[in-house]
Design a protein around this motif. Structure first.
Motif, PDB file in Angstrom:
ATOM      1  N   ARG A  71       6.667  -7.511  -0.556  1.00 45.02           N
ATOM      2  CA  ARG A  71       5.740  -6.531  -1.129  1.00 45.02           C
ATOM      3  C   ARG A  71       5.703  -6.683  -2.639  1.00 45.02           C
ATOM      4  N   ARG A  73       3.669  -4.209  -5.416  1.00 44.13           N
ATOM      5  CA  ARG A  73       2.788  -3.047  -5.435  1.00 44.13           C
ATOM      6  C   ARG A  73       2.778  -2.353  -6.793  1.00 44.13           C
ATOM      7  N   HIS A  89      -3.230   3.100  -5.234  1.00 45.11           N
ATOM      8  CA  HIS A  89      -2.086   2.271  -4.845  1.00 45.11           C
ATOM      9  C   HIS A  89      -2.633   0.915  -4.392  1.00 45.11           C
ATOM     10  N   PHE A  90      -2.233  -0.158  -5.083  1.00 45.00           N
ATOM     11  CA  PHE A  90      -2.731  -1.477  -4.708  1.00 45.00           C
ATOM     12  C   PHE A  90      -1.601  -2.494  -4.751  1.00 45.00           C
ATOM     13  N   ASN A  93       1.076  -8.016   0.457  1.00 43.82           N
ATOM     14  CA  ASN A  93       2.191  -8.055   1.387  1.00 43.82           C
ATOM     15  C   ASN A  93       2.400  -9.473   1.907  1.00 43.82           C
ATOM     16  N   HIS A 114      -4.150  -0.117  -0.962  1.00 46.77           N
ATOM     17  CA  HIS A 114      -3.445   0.531   0.126  1.00 46.77           C
ATOM     18  C   HIS A 114      -3.845   1.999   0.240  1.00 46.77           C
ATOM     19  N   ASP A 115      -3.945   2.675  -0.880  1.00 51.84           N
ATOM     20  CA  ASP A 115      -4.329   4.084  -0.904  1.00 51.84           C
ATOM     21  C   ASP A 115      -5.262   4.352  -2.071  1.00 51.84           C
ATOM     22  N   TYR A 134      -2.506   8.147   3.435  1.00 51.45           N
ATOM     23  CA  TYR A 134      -1.297   7.859   4.206  1.00 51.45           C
ATOM     24  C   TYR A 134      -0.691   9.139   4.797  1.00 51.45           C
ATOM     25  N   THR A 146       8.004   2.764   1.338  1.00 51.92           N
ATOM     26  CA  THR A 146       8.568   1.420   1.274  1.00 51.92           C
ATOM     27  C   THR A 146       9.505   1.253   0.086  1.00 51.92           C
ATOM     28  N   GLN A 167      -6.305   0.532   8.354  1.00 51.12           N
ATOM     29  CA  GLN A 167      -6.038  -0.595   7.469  1.00 51.12           C
ATOM     30  C   GLN A 167      -4.632  -0.459   6.917  1.00 51.12           C
ATOM     31  N   PHE A 168      -3.732  -1.269   7.444  1.00 48.11           N
ATOM     32  CA  PHE A 168      -2.343  -1.276   7.012  1.00 48.11           C
ATOM     33  C   PHE A 168      -1.742   0.131   6.961  1.00 48.11           C
ATOM     34  N   ARG A 170      -3.239   2.949   6.934  1.00 46.56           N
ATOM     35  CA  ARG A 170      -4.032   3.933   6.194  1.00 46.56           C
ATOM     36  C   ARG A 170      -5.402   4.091   6.839  1.00 46.56           C
TER      37      ARG A 170
END
Length: 406
Positions: A71, A73, A89-90, A93, A114-115, A134, A146, A167-168, A170
């Protein structure tokens, strides 16, 4: 002059103690204050997890060792007053030799969100919001951070809808979260993903395929519903963000019991003898318990977790690690006594058993590892052996991971 001095001080770094991470030096990380009271701010968190893995069960022409950027992030959230907040959140992975690209433009090399969500306070203890979020249901592990795993990584099957309807882990949708006394809650209504991981076509009189929205349309299969509720018997956990802490390393005394659900009407599809498609509902329910406590004044601590989950993805569903049936999972860790300003060690053990209606064999996963906390979760090394048995497969791996987050 005083106001300008305070602003300049805030722009360097404004610190506050975050006991949940167990680091005596972290002091809240990087938080940029934009007013004297601290109601207007920008908070930034960054982390990286790098792994080296040994796997003896590989083809003759393949190396047994490999490296992986598990990861990388960046998470930011900001507000200009206490009434509303935005979070972004980007990252990426599992960047490895197979997903690297020559110019960094391949799918595996790309950053993605991610978010991204916005939220509004509707009272002292209640929030509503929406976006790519999330705030999941089912169990604590389906909402796991994480940043502070106790084990090397999350129990994979606990991210129970990852890639099938989201998506992952989310979804895009709306959520509400908050608390009534010691009872915390999160609920969400989401749009299911159209093109998920399960790209199969249902076979006549065959097993279900998780592709309801793709094959039937959004009217009958478009929405998914989720919720998780946990009662905090001892110290109250923060629910400011959705990410659940894996281990407090004895800095809090926590005992929670939780229950959650995920419902996707028409999420799966089966075909009758003539090939006509029929929808089937997806329903997942979980219960769990989490206990984390210091065992004295010497720095020793205990972390324990257990969950049971009932999974209904449709008739005889089995795809990758997902399947209609049930799951039990538990882990236990012990932090040895020691100076909290020096390296501390936490051996742990984990076990998961997944049963599937369509096959007789269970997927059993055993893990044994140790964390070396160089500075709480902010700087740690993890060494883990994991063995997975399912059918004729008996796979063992050894992984060493280095993690830093700021």
């Amino acid at each position: 002059m005083k106001k300008h001095a305070l602003l300049l001080l805030g722009l360097f770094c404004s610190f506050q103690m975050l006991h949940s991470q167990g680091s005596p030096d972290y002091n809240g990380g990087l938080k940029v204050k934009l007013d004297e009271e601290g109601n207007k701010y920008l908070r930034i968190i960054s982390w990286a997890q790098v792994q080296g893995t040994y796997n003896s069960d590989v083809p003759d022409n393949t190396s047994s060792t490999s490296f992986n950027l598990r990861r990388a992030r960046v998470l930011m959230f900001t507000q200009i007053n206490k009434k509303f907040l935005i979070l972004t959140h980007f990252g990426l992975n599992s960047l490895n030799s197979g997903t690297l690209s020559p110019t960094g433009k391949g799918d595996g090399s790309q950053l993605f969100f991610h978010d991204v969500w916005a939220q509004y306070n509707v009272g002292d203890d209640h929030v509503v919001g929406g976006g790519l979020h999330y705030f999941n249901g089912i169990s604590r592990l389906n909402n796991q951070s994480t940043l502070n795993f106790m084990t090397l990584d999350n129990n994979r099957q606990s991210w129970s809808t990852l890639g099938l309807t989201d998506q992952f882990a989310r979804h895009i949708g709306i959520f509400a979260k908050g608390k009534f006394g010691k009872l915390q809650y999160r609920v969400a209504i989401n749009d299911a993903i159209t093109n998920g991981l399960d790209t199969r076509t249902p076979e006549p009189n065959g097993a279900a395929v998780y592709a309801g929205k793709r094959l039937l349309g959004s009217k009958d299969s478009g929405k998914a519903y989720a919720g998780y509720f946990d009662f905090n018997f001892l110290d109250q956990e923060s629910n400011f963000l959705p990410f659940k802490v894996g281990s407090y390393l004895g800095t809090k005394k926590v005992f929670n019991i939780g229950a959650g659900f995920f419902l996707h009407p028409g999420g799966s599809v089966i075909a009758d003898a003539t090939g006509n498609l029929e929808k089937e509902d997806v329903s997942i329910f979980g219960i769990d318990a989490f206990y984390d406590t210091p065992l004295g004044d010497d720095g020793s601590a205990l972390t324990a977790y257990a969950t049971y989950q009932s999974n209904d993805y449709g008739t005889d569903y089995l795809y990758s690690a997902y399947g209609t049936g049930s799951m039990i999972y538990s882990h236990l860790g012990y932090v040895f006594a020691g100076d909290k300003t020096k390296t501390r060690y936490q051996p742990y053990v984990s076990f998961a058993s997944n049963s599937y209606d369509v096959v007789d064999d269970n997927r059993n996963i055993f893990g044994l590892g140790v964390n070396a906390y160089l500075n709480g979760h902010n700087s740690k090394l993890t060494l883990e052996y994991k063995n997975q048995k399912f059918g004729d497969s008996d796979l063992g791996t050894v992984t060493l991971q280095a993690m830093i987050y700021l």
